[in-house]
Design a protein around this motif. Structure first.
Motif, short mmCIF file in Angstrom:
data_model
loop_
_atom_site.label_atom_id
_atom_site.label_comp_id
_atom_site.label_asym_id
_atom_site.label_seq_id
_atom_site.Cartn_x
_atom_site.Cartn_y
_atom_site.Cartn_z
N ASP A 106 42.44 41.07 42.65
CA ASP A 106 43.02 39.76 42.95
C ASP A 106 44.51 39.78 42.62
O ASP A 106 45.04 40.75 42.08
CB ASP A 106 42.31 38.67 42.15
CG ASP A 106 42.19 37.36 42.92
OD1 ASP A 106 43.07 37.09 43.77
OD2 ASP A 106 41.23 36.61 42.68
N PHE A 108 46.74 38.14 40.36
CA PHE A 108 46.92 37.33 39.16
C PHE A 108 48.41 37.14 38.87
O PHE A 108 49.22 38.05 39.07
CB PHE A 108 46.23 37.98 37.97
CG PHE A 108 44.74 37.79 37.97
CD1 PHE A 108 44.18 36.64 37.43
CD2 PHE A 108 43.91 38.74 38.53
CE1 PHE A 108 42.82 36.45 37.44
CE2 PHE A 108 42.53 38.55 38.56
CZ PHE A 108 41.98 37.40 38.01
N THR A 123 45.31 33.01 38.73
CA THR A 123 45.72 33.56 40.02
C THR A 123 46.86 32.74 40.61
O THR A 123 46.99 31.54 40.35
CB THR A 123 44.56 33.59 41.02
OG1 THR A 123 43.99 32.27 41.10
CG2 THR A 123 43.50 34.58 40.58
N GLY A 127 46.00 34.24 45.72
CA GLY A 127 44.75 34.76 45.17
C GLY A 127 43.56 34.49 46.06
O GLY A 127 43.60 33.64 46.97
#
Length: 300
Positions: A106, A108, A123, A127
């Motif tokens: 992801d 972040f 996130t 994200g």
């Protein structure tokens, strides 16, 4: 009773040099290069810098820093060349070498530990679930959704107050800025922002005594638990800060990297040579395993 005498000139020397150790030092990373810096927010200066390196990879930038309160290990979020997601890594602050833990899967924007040593990450807008809070496994970088946030627009930061066990989330730009706290169940309470204006929150970290350091690109502010913002300093650096972590007991990186070993703290004594526990707002002497001593005055 045995009395330990220290020459008067030694005490005077310690008193005269307290300002050297009274710096407010933070490890810092930016959104535009691969360096780990030590910055002094009390004087607005950059003390030192090291390139963050990963064997076999090219580091583009670091999006966040977090110190594990269980063992003081420093963790970072890295963007690697050709990789879309952020990688979690453990960072050697002496050499700048990062040991990859894994791909978070992801995008972040920031990380922080709670008192129990659990790592959390927030996130960014890009994200998989934008503006969401996750736990991140520090063994393999796997993530678990803890709560969706969703308030604010550009910019996502997360911090933790170890005294009240609450998370603080700052997001948004301009009129879209928000500042809020999350309890243990992740229920959100909005905190009105007062005081001076800042453009966008790019990093947030607990400063102590009920306040946080908030970075808005190159500018550094203090924001308290009630949302009041005051300027701290502008560091003479073009790029914006994305990771901030207090250094506590920082040793000169160049001095330490000459031997490539990290001295261990043996004991802490006061100016009279008596062994004491670590306390803020007192002049203390840290004695290390390699025979070096550092005078520390930690403000809290």
């Amino acid at each position: 009773m045995k009395t330990l005498w220290i020459p008067l000139f030694t005490i005077i020397t310690l008193m005269l040099t307290v300002h050297v150790s009274a710096q407010e030092l933070y490890f810092a990373t930016t959104s535009d290069d691969d360096s780990l810096r030590v910055i002094d927010v009390s004087s607005g200066t950059i003390i030192d810098a090291k390139a963050i390196t990963v064997v076999g990879e090219m580091v583009v930038k670091s999006n966040g820093l977090a110190r594990n309160p269980s063992n003081d290990e420093l963790f970072c979020l890295l963007q690697l060349q050709g990789q879309p997601n952020r990688f979690l890594a453990q960072l050697d602050t002496v050499t700048g070498a990062a040991t990859l833990i894994g791909d978070t899967g992801d995008k972040f924007a920031g990380i922080v530990f709670n008192n129990a040593g659990v790592l959390y990450g927030v996130t960014g807008d890009g994200g998989n679930v934008p503006e969401a809070l996750y736990t991140i496994n520090i063994s393999n970088a796997s993530t678990t959704l803890a709560s969706t946030l969703g308030n604010g627009d550009d910019g996502e930061t997360i911090a933790y107050d170890p005294n009240n066990n609450l998370f603080y989330h700052a997001s948004g730009i301009g009129t879209g800025r928000v500042y809020e706290r999350l309890n243990v169940a992740f229920a959100v309470t909005n905190i009105p922002i007062t005081g001076v204006d800042y453009e966008e929150a790019t990093a947030l970290t607990y400063r102590g005594n009920g306040s946080f350091l908030l970075a808005s690109w190159e500018r550094i502010y203090d924001i308290d638990l009630a949302g009041n913002v005051i300027p701290v300093d502008t560091l003479n650096f073009f790029h914006g800060w994305k990771g901030l972590v207090r250094t506590y007991g920082y040793l000169d990186l160049e001095e330490m990297s000459a031997t490539k070993t990290t001295p261990k703290l043996v004991k802490i004594v006061d100016i009279f040579g008596r062994e004491v526990k670590d306390e803020p707002n007192k002049l203390l002497i840290y004695v290390y395993s390699d025979g070096t001593m550092k005078k520390i005055f930690r403000i809290q």
